[in-house]
Motif scaffolding. Structure first.
Motif, PDB file in Angstrom:
ATOM      1  N   ARG A 143       0.756  -1.153  -0.142  1.00  0.00           N
ATOM      2  CA  ARG A 143      -0.009  -0.111   0.086  1.00  0.00           C
ATOM      3  C   ARG A 143       0.876   1.116   0.085  1.00  0.00           C
ATOM      4  O   ARG A 143       1.929   1.073   0.388  1.00  0.00           O
ATOM      5  N   CYS A 144       0.377   2.267  -0.395  1.00  0.00           N
ATOM      6  CA  CYS A 144       0.926   3.553  -0.270  1.00  0.00           C
ATOM      7  C   CYS A 144       1.266   4.053   0.940  1.00  0.00           C
ATOM      8  O   CYS A 144       0.432   4.150   1.790  1.00  0.00           O
ATOM      9  N   PRO A 145       2.592   4.236   1.390  1.00  0.00           N
ATOM     10  CA  PRO A 145       2.790   4.811   2.738  1.00  0.00           C
ATOM     11  C   PRO A 145       2.223   6.134   2.987  1.00  0.00           C
ATOM     12  O   PRO A 145       2.077   6.488   4.335  1.00  0.00           O
ATOM     13  N   GLU A 146       1.714   6.884   2.108  1.00  0.00           N
ATOM     14  CA  GLU A 146       1.051   8.405   2.275  1.00  0.00           C
ATOM     15  C   GLU A 146      -0.311   8.068   2.723  1.00  0.00           C
ATOM     16  O   GLU A 146      -0.854   8.422   3.740  1.00  0.00           O
ATOM     17  N   CYS A 147      -1.164   7.708   1.586  1.00  0.00           N
ATOM     18  CA  CYS A 147      -2.300   7.537   1.697  1.00  0.00           C
ATOM     19  C   CYS A 147      -3.020   6.022   2.186  1.00  0.00           C
ATOM     20  O   CYS A 147      -4.363   6.081   2.494  1.00  0.00           O
TER      21      CYS A 147
ATOM     22  N   CYS B 171      -2.849   9.203  -4.581  1.00  0.00           N
ATOM     23  CA  CYS B 171      -2.870  10.611  -3.927  1.00  0.00           C
ATOM     24  C   CYS B 171      -1.873  11.553  -4.333  1.00  0.00           C
ATOM     25  O   CYS B 171      -1.567  12.646  -4.056  1.00  0.00           O
ATOM     26  N   GLY B 172      -0.797  11.095  -5.328  1.00  0.00           N
ATOM     27  CA  GLY B 172       0.174  11.536  -5.986  1.00  0.00           C
ATOM     28  C   GLY B 172       1.447  11.924  -5.054  1.00  0.00           C
ATOM     29  O   GLY B 172       2.334  12.636  -5.319  1.00  0.00           O
ATOM     30  N   GLY B 173       1.522  11.215  -4.022  1.00  0.00           N
ATOM     31  CA  GLY B 173       2.363  11.184  -3.005  1.00  0.00           C
ATOM     32  C   GLY B 173       3.684  10.628  -3.702  1.00  0.00           C
ATOM     33  O   GLY B 173       3.563   9.812  -4.682  1.00  0.00           O
ATOM     34  N   LYS B 174       4.954  11.116  -3.486  1.00  0.00           N
ATOM     35  CA  LYS B 174       6.263  10.916  -3.896  1.00  0.00           C
ATOM     36  C   LYS B 174       6.560   9.536  -3.314  1.00  0.00           C
ATOM     37  O   LYS B 174       6.442   9.037  -2.355  1.00  0.00           O
ATOM     38  N   ILE B 175       7.064   8.636  -4.534  1.00  0.00           N
ATOM     39  CA  ILE B 175       7.530   7.444  -4.177  1.00  0.00           C
ATOM     40  C   ILE B 175       9.139   7.582  -4.200  1.00  0.00           C
ATOM     41  O   ILE B 175       9.948   7.928  -5.181  1.00  0.00           O
ATOM     42  N   SER B 176       9.582   6.822  -3.140  1.00  0.00           N
ATOM     43  CA  SER B 176      11.054   6.958  -2.848  1.00  0.00           C
ATOM     44  C   SER B 176      11.861   6.197  -3.880  1.00  0.00           C
ATOM     45  O   SER B 176      11.370   5.283  -4.515  1.00  0.00           O
TER      46      SER B 176
END
Length: 257
Positions: free
Chosen positions: A40-44, A69-74
């Motif tokens: 899962r996305c660590p942000e949303c 969510c458009g959060g940045k993927i490391s």
């Protein structure tokens, strides 16, 4: 299967396993299950669909952003995957396609997880190092050419050297030396590789740690006396010793003996 096709498939397997290692790196320090829930996305916290969870490719397809969510993927995710894939290629190229290669591949993956967790949290989880010692001893007894006696000597020397350093550091330097995680990590390295590789690992790790530490202080990225994790340097030394022990020993012998 021809040789190029085999190595491509092996690299893909390494990428897939590297994707699982990313889950371990993210969840183990928090005591979470590495099986459930799914990725899962660590942000949303939105669950990833399979086509957004393809090792390496999805990172570039999504342009390093979560679809939801458009959060940045490391960048660390594809880095771990590629390092694991490259490691598997190096192991099979060096040791051949045999049972020992499977063991060394597992060993390399464990070291990769340890490195990233230590960098992030300054801790080496017992849940990796302690089972790793047992696995290394078992594999050395029944699979690796090292044998159980060599493995036990590696465990004793690896754990013993750093334990002694940790015990005397408060009296000699006025502060704590090696942490318990480093002690168990070097014992795990000894379980897989034996006492000779323990010596080489510690020598290389000490040299690399000193050089990096001096460089960071020289460029004022860290202060004198500031702690930097030693685990990644032990891992670097272990990997170098695994692949290039004889060449490194010959070089050391030519320079100092």
């Amino acid at each position: 299967m021809d040789a190029p096709g085999f190595y491509i498939l092996l690299f893909v397997v390494g990428l897939v396993m590297g994707s699982f290692l990313n889950v371990c790196i993210l969840r183990i320090p928090h005591g979470e299950s590495v099986i459930r829930p799914g990725s899962r996305c660590p942000e949303c916290k939105m669950s990833l669909r399979w086509f957004d969870n393809v090792p390496l490719l999805s990172f570039f397809w999504l342009r390093a952003r979560c679809r939801s969510c458009g959060g940045k993927i490391s960048w660390r995710y594809p880095l771990v995957e590629c390092l694991n894939g490259a490691g598997y290629l190096g192991i099979v190229y060096t040791f051949g396609w045999n049972r020992s290669a499977f063991v060394y591949a597992l060993f390399l993956s464990l070291l990769l997880v340890v490195t990233m967790i230590d960098v992030d949290h300054l801790v080496i989880p017992d849940v990796i190092s302690l089972p790793g010692i047992i696995i290394g001893l078992f594999a050395s007894t029944f699979i690796l050419p090292l044998g159980w006696t060599g493995s036990l000597l590696g465990i004793a020397l690896g754990g013993g050297i750093l334990w002694m350093l940790a015990a005397v550091s408060p009296y000699l330097f006025g502060k704590e030396g090696m942490g318990g995680g480093d002690i168990k990590l070097l014992a795990m390295i000894g379980a897989f590789l034996g006492w000779e590789h323990v010596c080489m690992t510690l020598f290389l790790a000490s040299c690399a740690g000193a050089l990096i530490g001096i460089g960071l202080m020289a460029f004022r990225y860290m202060e004198r006396g500031q702690y930097i994790p030693f685990g990644p340097f032990l891992v670097l030394g272990a990997v170098a010793s695994l692949f290039f022990y004889q060449e490194l020993f010959d070089m050391y012998e030519a320079m100092f003996l």
